[in-house]
Scaffold this motif. Structure first.
Motif, PDB file in Angstrom:
ATOM      1  N   LEU A   1      -4.469  -4.682   7.255  1.00 37.88           N
ATOM      2  CA  LEU A   1      -4.745  -4.570   5.827  1.00 37.88           C
ATOM      3  C   LEU A   1      -3.718  -3.662   5.161  1.00 37.88           C
ATOM      4  N   TRP A   2      -3.378  -2.570   5.814  1.00 37.99           N
ATOM      5  CA  TRP A   2      -2.368  -1.656   5.272  1.00 37.99           C
ATOM      6  C   TRP A   2      -1.010  -2.354   5.162  1.00 37.99           C
ATOM      7  N   SER A   3      -0.642  -3.126   6.164  1.00 39.56           N
ATOM      8  CA  SER A   3       0.632  -3.859   6.126  1.00 39.56           C
ATOM      9  C   SER A   3       0.645  -4.865   4.985  1.00 39.56           C
ATOM     10  N   PHE A   4      -0.478  -5.549   4.785  1.00 40.88           N
ATOM     11  CA  PHE A   4      -0.588  -6.537   3.710  1.00 40.88           C
ATOM     12  C   PHE A   4      -0.422  -5.856   2.344  1.00 40.88           C
ATOM     13  N   ILE A   5      -1.111  -4.740   2.156  1.00 37.79           N
ATOM     14  CA  ILE A   5      -1.019  -4.014   0.884  1.00 37.79           C
ATOM     15  C   ILE A   5       0.396  -3.496   0.670  1.00 37.79           C
ATOM     16  N   LYS A   6       1.028  -3.012   1.750  1.00 30.53           N
ATOM     17  CA  LYS A   6       2.393  -2.501   1.638  1.00 30.53           C
ATOM     18  C   LYS A   6       3.349  -3.604   1.191  1.00 30.53           C
ATOM     19  N   ASN A   7       3.206  -4.801   1.751  1.00 31.69           N
ATOM     20  CA  ASN A   7       4.066  -5.914   1.355  1.00 31.69           C
ATOM     21  C   ASN A   7       3.842  -6.306  -0.102  1.00 31.69           C
ATOM     22  N   LEU A   8       2.572  -6.304  -0.521  1.00 30.62           N
ATOM     23  CA  LEU A   8       2.279  -6.605  -1.930  1.00 30.62           C
ATOM     24  C   LEU A   8       2.937  -5.586  -2.853  1.00 30.62           C
ATOM     25  N   ARG A   9       2.893  -4.334  -2.457  1.00 27.83           N
ATOM     26  CA  ARG A   9       3.487  -3.287  -3.303  1.00 27.83           C
ATOM     27  C   ARG A   9       4.998  -3.458  -3.393  1.00 27.83           C
ATOM     28  N   VAL A  10       5.623  -3.889  -2.302  1.00 28.19           N
ATOM     29  CA  VAL A  10       7.073  -4.122  -2.335  1.00 28.19           C
ATOM     30  C   VAL A  10       7.420  -5.226  -3.330  1.00 28.19           C
ATOM     31  N   VAL A  11       6.626  -6.325  -3.287  1.00 28.72           N
ATOM     32  CA  VAL A  11       6.877  -7.436  -4.210  1.00 28.72           C
ATOM     33  C   VAL A  11       6.653  -6.998  -5.651  1.00 28.72           C
ATOM     34  N   ILE A  12       5.582  -6.253  -5.887  1.00 27.25           N
ATOM     35  CA  ILE A  12       5.303  -5.769  -7.242  1.00 27.25           C
ATOM     36  C   ILE A  12       6.439  -4.855  -7.713  1.00 27.25           C
ATOM     37  N   GLY A  13       6.928  -4.031  -6.778  1.00 23.52           N
ATOM     38  CA  GLY A  13       8.055  -3.158  -7.132  1.00 23.52           C
ATOM     39  C   GLY A  13       9.303  -3.949  -7.495  1.00 23.52           C
ATOM     40  N   LEU A  14       9.556  -5.045  -6.769  1.00 18.29           N
ATOM     41  CA  LEU A  14      10.711  -5.890  -7.086  1.00 18.29           C
ATOM     42  C   LEU A  14      10.577  -6.505  -8.471  1.00 18.29           C
ATOM     43  N   ILE A  15       9.363  -6.932  -8.815  1.00 20.08           N
ATOM     44  CA  ILE A  15       9.145  -7.520 -10.147  1.00 20.08           C
ATOM     45  C   ILE A  15       9.456  -6.495 -11.234  1.00 20.08           C
ATOM     46  N   GLN A  16       9.066  -5.245 -10.987  1.00 22.96           N
ATOM     47  CA  GLN A  16       9.253  -4.201 -12.001  1.00 22.96           C
ATOM     48  C   GLN A  16      10.697  -3.710 -12.089  1.00 22.96           C
TER      49      GLN A  16
ATOM     50  N   THR B   1      18.636  -6.740  -4.701  1.00 24.59           N
ATOM     51  CA  THR B   1      19.491  -6.419  -3.553  1.00 24.59           C
ATOM     52  C   THR B   1      18.685  -6.032  -2.318  1.00 24.59           C
ATOM     53  N   THR B   2      17.358  -6.089  -2.409  1.00 27.03           N
ATOM     54  CA  THR B   2      16.515  -5.588  -1.317  1.00 27.03           C
ATOM     55  C   THR B   2      16.246  -6.627  -0.246  1.00 27.03           C
ATOM     56  N   MET B   3      15.927  -7.851  -0.655  1.00 26.79           N
ATOM     57  CA  MET B   3      15.462  -8.878   0.279  1.00 26.79           C
ATOM     58  C   MET B   3      16.294 -10.142   0.141  1.00 26.79           C
ATOM     59  N   PRO B   4      16.287 -10.992   1.206  1.00 25.62           N
ATOM     60  CA  PRO B   4      16.862 -12.334   1.064  1.00 25.62           C
ATOM     61  C   PRO B   4      16.091 -13.127   0.012  1.00 25.62           C
ATOM     62  N   THR B   5      16.669 -14.219  -0.428  1.00 27.83           N
ATOM     63  CA  THR B   5      16.064 -15.044  -1.477  1.00 27.83           C
ATOM     64  C   THR B   5      14.694 -15.553  -1.050  1.00 27.83           C
ATOM     65  N   PHE B   6      13.712 -15.404  -1.966  1.00 27.49           N
ATOM     66  CA  PHE B   6      12.354 -15.901  -1.693  1.00 27.49           C
ATOM     67  C   PHE B   6      11.614 -16.066  -3.010  1.00 27.49           C
ATOM     68  N   SER B   7      10.442 -16.697  -2.933  1.00 29.94           N
ATOM     69  CA  SER B   7       9.601 -16.850  -4.110  1.00 29.94           C
ATOM     70  C   SER B   7       8.204 -16.318  -3.795  1.00 29.94           C
ATOM     71  N   PHE B   8       7.539 -15.824  -4.830  1.00 28.50           N
ATOM     72  CA  PHE B   8       6.171 -15.321  -4.713  1.00 28.50           C
ATOM     73  C   PHE B   8       5.453 -15.641  -6.009  1.00 28.50           C
ATOM     74  N   MET B   9       4.371 -16.421  -5.897  1.00 29.77           N
ATOM     75  CA  MET B   9       3.640 -16.896  -7.069  1.00 29.77           C
ATOM     76  C   MET B   9       4.628 -17.594  -8.002  1.00 29.77           C
ATOM     77  N   ARG B  10       4.785 -17.124  -9.248  1.00 27.00           N
ATOM     78  CA  ARG B  10       5.704 -17.764 -10.199  1.00 27.00           C
ATOM     79  C   ARG B  10       7.030 -17.006 -10.320  1.00 27.00           C
ATOM     80  N   HIS B  11       7.308 -16.140  -9.348  1.00 22.66           N
ATOM     81  CA  HIS B  11       8.513 -15.313  -9.401  1.00 22.66           C
ATOM     82  C   HIS B  11       9.497 -15.752  -8.319  1.00 22.66           C
TER      83      HIS B  11
END
Length: 491
Positions: free
Chosen positions: A123-138, A155-165
């Motif tokens: 659960l902690w790993s899942f939340i951490k990954n969500l926070r990283v994605v939210i941080g990228l959006i911001q 510049t943080t991650m390879p190309t990917f998509s998440f929801m509508r982003h």
């Protein structure tokens, strides 16, 4: 701790049943479906497998298995779901009678602690990954925005998509314009087909089943099917050869987020092979019919794994009504007792109180057997310590008269191990035990329990409608014992 133990046991049984379902569905997919080009069908099969694996263990056994379960229980002379005793309040046996020793109880709690640790970590790993994605959006620079998607450069991650982003790695800007458009188109398809929702579902299920390697296989399979779907959609508008070259060019990229869709992964060869192979024929759709026997097998498997939350046969459910017209009372021709050792047939006849020629139906007879009166068949046994006593009734119509056979399963005597009082704040445990008149070490006695409940309801300290008595049996190396849990609510 006593209440938590059956909850843990039931939960582990649920996990085992769900794991069995997942394993079978995954095996069917791997053997028969993974190589077909019906990618959308495969996607829904994998997602449905997860939903069914979560739901099937919670559903009651189907009617066509119900009678078979009764016969199995009777054959082993083991009452897996004891009678529910009720008076004005609540007097009930627990639903589980697993063989347990103190060591096995400790093992269950140890497994519970290990499971909880793994659950919290996932659960902690899942939340951490969500926070990283939210941080990228911001933090990322938005380079394009349409009605249903937004494109960011980061510049943080390879190309990917998440929801509508859609998140483009900054090196993507160095691609040719045509290649960059193909990359964006690829991620747009992920967004339009809502692939992120599939991955979020599997991540949540993966948190619950963190110990189950089948979940990892399903995640990889769903991700690969996503790529097949996207590749098939992209090549409808792009040149196949050019797109294949682009996939090879980006093959070294790895998307480390399990909740994200990336344009490439380590199964790039499978994707190119699937792009170039002929489409599966219509006859290949028949392979999906394998899901039907798989579904039936999972239902059967879960029905016999011992989940007490299902509708297993109880004492009340053992009355057979074959050839009996509802509400039609017939004269009793003969009553035969089977399995009785402690009492003779004459003594049981006297306790039952039915004479030849009396008109009854099966429901009436069974009610007399299990009656709470001072003299009844059930009380004869349960007042002598036979906590696991139960009975089974069968009848046959002969010349418009009813012949009855009653089978007695006596079980073994059970001693009272401990008296547990819950809900008392003003009245001491010693005072309550003094009032109920039951001592540790004596034989289990149902009449005493009923009298104890009545006494507690009359002494004026407690709410009469909130007095419960729960026998909690457990097995030791020396035999069965029972703790009596008294639950009260003070006025």
């Amino acid at each position: 701790m006593i209440i938590l133990l059956p909850m843990l046991t039931n939960f582990f049984i649920y996990l085992a049943e769900s794991t069995t379902c997942l394993l079978l569905f995954a095996l069917i997919y791997s053997l028969f479906l993974s190589k077909t080009t019906y990618f959308q069908w495969n996607r829904w099969y994998l997602l449905s497998s997860v939903f069914l694996a979560l739901i099937i263990p919670l559903t009651p056994s189907p009617f066509w298995l119900y009678d078979n379960q009764k016969e199995i229980i009777n054959a082993f002379h083991w009452n897996l779901s004891p009678a529910v005793w009720q008076t004005k309040g609540q007097l009930s046996l627990p639903s589980q009678l697993f063989e347990k020793t103190q060591d096995s109880d400790q093992l269950i709690f140890l497994l519970g602690a290990i499971y909880t640790s793994g659950f919290i970590y996932k659960l902690w790993s899942f939340i951490k990954n969500l926070r990283v994605v939210i941080g990228l959006i911001q933090q990322s620079e938005k380079t394009q925005q349409e009605s249903y998607f937004s494109v960011y450069t980061q510049t943080t991650m390879p190309t990917f998509s998440f929801m509508r982003h859609i998140f483009l790695e900054d090196v993507m800007t160095q691609l040719k314009q045509e290649e960059l458009l193909q990359v964006i188109h690829h991620e747009q398809v992920h967004v339009r087909q809502r692939h992120t929702l599939d991955l979020l579902l599997l991540e949540i299920v993966g948190i619950i089943f963190w110990f189950n390697p089948v979940i990892n296989y399903l995640k990889k399979s769903v991700k690969l099917v996503h790529e097949y779907l996207v590749d098939a959609e992209v090549v409808r508008h792009q040149d196949l050869k050019q797109y294949s070259h682009l996939l090879l060019k980006l093959a070294l990229q790895q998307t480390n987020f399990p909740i994200a869709n990336g344009i490439s992964n380590n199964q790039i060869l499978n994707r190119i092979t699937m792009l170039t192979q002929p489409k599966s024929g219509q006859i290949q759709k028949l392979r999906f019919l394998m899901a039907i026997p798989a579904l039936a097998l999972t239902i059967v498997s879960c029905s016999f794994l011992g989940d007490e939350n299902k509708t297993l046969p109880t004492v009340d459910a053992k009355v057979e009504t074959k050839d009996i017209t509802p509400d039609k009372k017939l004269p009793v021709r003969k009553i035969t007792w089977v399995g009785n050792k402690l009492y003779t047939s004459s003594e049981l006849d006297q306790a039952l109180g039915i004479k030849k020629g009396d008109k009854y139906d099966e429901k009436d007879i069974y009610a007399l057997i299990e009656a709470f009166g001072l003299v009844s068949v059930s009380n004869l046994y349960m007042d002598k310590g036979y906590l696991f006593y139960t009975s089974n009734l069968k009848s046959e119509i002969v010349n418009n008269e009813m012949e009855v056979e009653i089978t007695i399963f006596e079980g073994e005597k059970v001693l009272i191990n401990d008296l547990i009082i819950k809900g008392n704040n003003k009245v001491s445990k010693e005072e309550i035990i003094k009032q109920i008149g039951i001592q540790k070490g004596e034989l289990f006695n149902r009449t005493k329990l009923i009298n104890a409940q009545r006494t507690l309801s009359k002494i004026g300290y407690f709410n009469p409608d909130k007095i419960g008595i729960n026998p909690l049996p457990k097995q030791t190396p020396k035999g069965w014992i029972v703790d009596l849990e008294f639950v009260v609510e003070e006025k």
